[in-house]
Design a protein around this motif. Structure first.
Motif, PDB file in Angstrom:
ATOM      1  N   LEU A   1      73.639  16.318  40.795  1.00 58.24           N
ATOM      2  CA  LEU A   1      73.396  14.939  41.216  1.00 58.24           C
ATOM      3  C   LEU A   1      71.969  14.498  40.896  1.00 58.24           C
ATOM      4  CD1 LEU A   1      75.294  14.949  44.613  1.00 58.24           C
ATOM      5  CD2 LEU A   1      75.951  13.756  42.512  1.00 58.24           C
ATOM      6  N   ALA A   2      71.009  15.375  41.086  1.00 57.86           N
ATOM      7  CA  ALA A   2      69.616  15.026  40.778  1.00 57.86           C
ATOM      8  C   ALA A   2      69.452  14.747  39.284  1.00 57.86           C
ATOM      9  CB  ALA A   2      68.685  16.145  41.225  1.00 57.86           C
ATOM     10  N   LEU A   3      70.069  15.559  38.430  1.00 55.23           N
ATOM     11  CA  LEU A   3      69.993  15.328  36.987  1.00 55.23           C
ATOM     12  C   LEU A   3      70.672  14.014  36.618  1.00 55.23           C
ATOM     13  CD1 LEU A   3      70.756  18.946  35.766  1.00 55.23           C
ATOM     14  CD2 LEU A   3      68.616  17.699  35.368  1.00 55.23           C
ATOM     15  N   SER A   4      71.815  13.770  37.219  1.00 54.44           N
ATOM     16  CA  SER A   4      72.551  12.540  36.952  1.00 54.44           C
ATOM     17  C   SER A   4      71.769  11.323  37.419  1.00 54.44           C
ATOM     18  CB  SER A   4      73.922  12.598  37.637  1.00 54.44           C
ATOM     19  OG  SER A   4      74.655  11.439  37.387  1.00 54.44           O
TER      20      SER A   4
ATOM     21  N   ILE B   1      69.211  23.299  33.952  1.00 50.81           N
ATOM     22  CA  ILE B   1      68.371  22.245  33.385  1.00 50.81           C
ATOM     23  C   ILE B   1      69.191  21.100  32.802  1.00 50.81           C
ATOM     24  CG2 ILE B   1      66.469  23.812  32.891  1.00 50.81           C
ATOM     25  CD1 ILE B   1      67.517  23.375  29.835  1.00 50.81           C
ATOM     26  N   GLY B   2      70.516  21.283  32.763  1.00 55.04           N
ATOM     27  CA  GLY B   2      71.370  20.240  32.213  1.00 55.04           C
ATOM     28  C   GLY B   2      72.764  20.326  32.775  1.00 55.04           C
ATOM     29  N   THR B   3      73.496  19.252  32.597  1.00 58.21           N
ATOM     30  CA  THR B   3      74.867  19.202  33.091  1.00 58.21           C
ATOM     31  C   THR B   3      75.690  18.261  32.230  1.00 58.21           C
ATOM     32  OG1 THR B   3      76.248  18.855  35.054  1.00 58.21           O
ATOM     33  CG2 THR B   3      74.431  17.308  34.721  1.00 58.21           C
ATOM     34  N   LEU B   4      76.972  18.480  32.235  1.00 58.21           N
ATOM     35  CA  LEU B   4      77.924  17.567  31.625  1.00 58.21           C
ATOM     36  C   LEU B   4      79.299  17.862  32.200  1.00 58.21           C
ATOM     37  CD1 LEU B   4      79.760  19.242  29.295  1.00 58.21           C
ATOM     38  CD2 LEU B   4      77.617  19.084  28.083  1.00 58.21           C
ATOM     39  N   GLN B   5      80.179  16.904  32.045  1.00 59.88           N
ATOM     40  CA  GLN B   5      81.564  17.096  32.471  1.00 59.88           C
ATOM     41  C   GLN B   5      82.463  16.967  31.267  1.00 59.88           C
ATOM     42  OE1 GLN B   5      82.895  14.907  35.910  1.00 59.88           O
ATOM     43  NE2 GLN B   5      85.060  15.231  35.395  1.00 59.88           N
TER      44      GLN B   5
ATOM     45  N   ARG C   1      67.213  17.738  32.046  1.00 56.31           N
ATOM     46  CA  ARG C   1      65.983  17.463  32.774  1.00 56.31           C
ATOM     47  C   ARG C   1      65.035  16.652  31.897  1.00 56.31           C
ATOM     48  NH1 ARG C   1      63.506  22.757  34.850  1.00 56.31           N
ATOM     49  NH2 ARG C   1      61.944  22.318  33.266  1.00 56.31           N
ATOM     50  N   SER C   2      64.441  15.612  32.447  1.00 56.33           N
ATOM     51  CA  SER C   2      63.660  14.652  31.657  1.00 56.33           C
ATOM     52  C   SER C   2      62.495  15.294  30.918  1.00 56.33           C
ATOM     53  CB  SER C   2      63.179  13.499  32.533  1.00 56.33           C
ATOM     54  OG  SER C   2      62.346  13.988  33.568  1.00 56.33           O
ATOM     55  N   ASP C   3      61.865  16.299  31.494  1.00 58.06           N
ATOM     56  CA  ASP C   3      60.722  16.924  30.815  1.00 58.06           C
ATOM     57  C   ASP C   3      61.147  17.814  29.657  1.00 58.06           C
ATOM     58  OD1 ASP C   3      61.770  18.698  32.857  1.00 58.06           O
ATOM     59  OD2 ASP C   3      60.032  19.989  32.494  1.00 58.06           O
ATOM     60  N   LEU C   4      62.453  18.033  29.494  1.00 54.68           N
ATOM     61  CA  LEU C   4      62.951  18.876  28.407  1.00 54.68           C
ATOM     62  C   LEU C   4      63.661  18.075  27.325  1.00 54.68           C
ATOM     63  CD1 LEU C   4      64.234  21.881  30.526  1.00 54.68           C
ATOM     64  CD2 LEU C   4      62.143  21.742  29.151  1.00 54.68           C
ATOM     65  N   ARG C   5      63.705  16.754  27.468  1.00 55.81           N
ATOM     66  CA  ARG C   5      64.311  15.930  26.427  1.00 55.81           C
ATOM     67  C   ARG C   5      63.484  16.060  25.154  1.00 55.81           C
ATOM     68  NH1 ARG C   5      65.205  11.174  30.620  1.00 55.81           N
ATOM     69  NH2 ARG C   5      66.917  12.156  31.748  1.00 55.81           N
TER      70      ARG C   5
END
Length: 152
Positions: free
Chosen positions: A18-21, A66-70, A93-97
Motif C-alpha cells: 500500500l505504501a508503494l502504491s 522495493i516493488g510490487t505489481l499485480q 520505490r521512488s528512490d530506485l526509479r
C-alpha cells in the motif's frame, strides 16, 4: 546491479504494498498509513491470494520489498480463446526509479504472462504519468487503446 527476486506477497506485505502504491498515486490521493490495517485490505488480499487467476507480487532486493505489481490472467473468447495477462498496480520505490529494477519487474511479469499461455500482456497507466508511459514504451508496450473508467 543485483537482480531482484519475486514472490507472491503475504498478508504481512500489505502495508509496504500500500505504501508503494500510495507513493506512486496521482490525482489527489495521499498516503494515509493509519488506514493500512483496515480489514477491507485483508479481505481484498485474501481474494487475490485465493484465486488461481490473480497474483500480488512482491519484488525484493537485498531482502527488502522495493516493488510490487499485480498479475491477472483473464480468459476470453476473442482470438480463439486467447488468454490476456493484465499487469496492474506497478510500483517501485521512488528512490530506485531509473535503476533498472522496474525493467526487471516488467520483464519478469511479461514472462509470467507467457508462461500462463497469454497471447497479450496489457496494462493501464494514469494519463498524468508521462515518465511511466515512456518506460512502458521502451519495453515494447504500445498505446493501442484508449481506456475508460467509471468509478462506482
Amino acid at each position: 546491479m543485483a537482480d531482484l527476486s519475486f514472490r507472491d506477497a503475504v498478508a504481512a506485505d500489505i502495508p509496504i504494498v500500500l505504501a508503494l502504491s500510495d507513493a506512486g498515486a496521482v490525482g489527489g490521493l495521499s498516503p494515509d498509513p493509519s488506514t493500512y490495517s483496515d480489514p477491507r485490505y485483508l479481505a481484498a488480499f485474501a481474494a487475490i491470494a485465493d484465486s488461481p487467476h490473480h497474483r500480488l507480487i512482491a519484488a525484493e532486493h537485498l531482502g527488502e520489498v522495493i516493488g510490487t505489481l499485480q498479475l491477472s490472467f483473464i480468459p476470453g473468447l476473442p482470438r480463439f480463446g486467447m488468454m490476456r495477462g493484465v499487469i496492474e498496480n506497478v510500483h517501485i520505490r521512488s528512490d530506485l526509479r531509473g535503476s533498472g529494477f522496474g525493467s526487471q519487474m516488467l520483464v519478469w511479469a511479461i514472462q509470467q504472462c507467457r508462461d500462463a499461455g497469454c497471447g497479450v500482456a496489457q496494462l493501464t497507466s494514469n494519463k498524468q504519468r508521462h515518465d511511466a508511459h515512456r518506460f512502458y514504451s521502451k519495453l515494447g508496450f504500445e498505446q493501442s487503446h484508449e481506456g475508460f473508467k467509471l468509478w462506482l
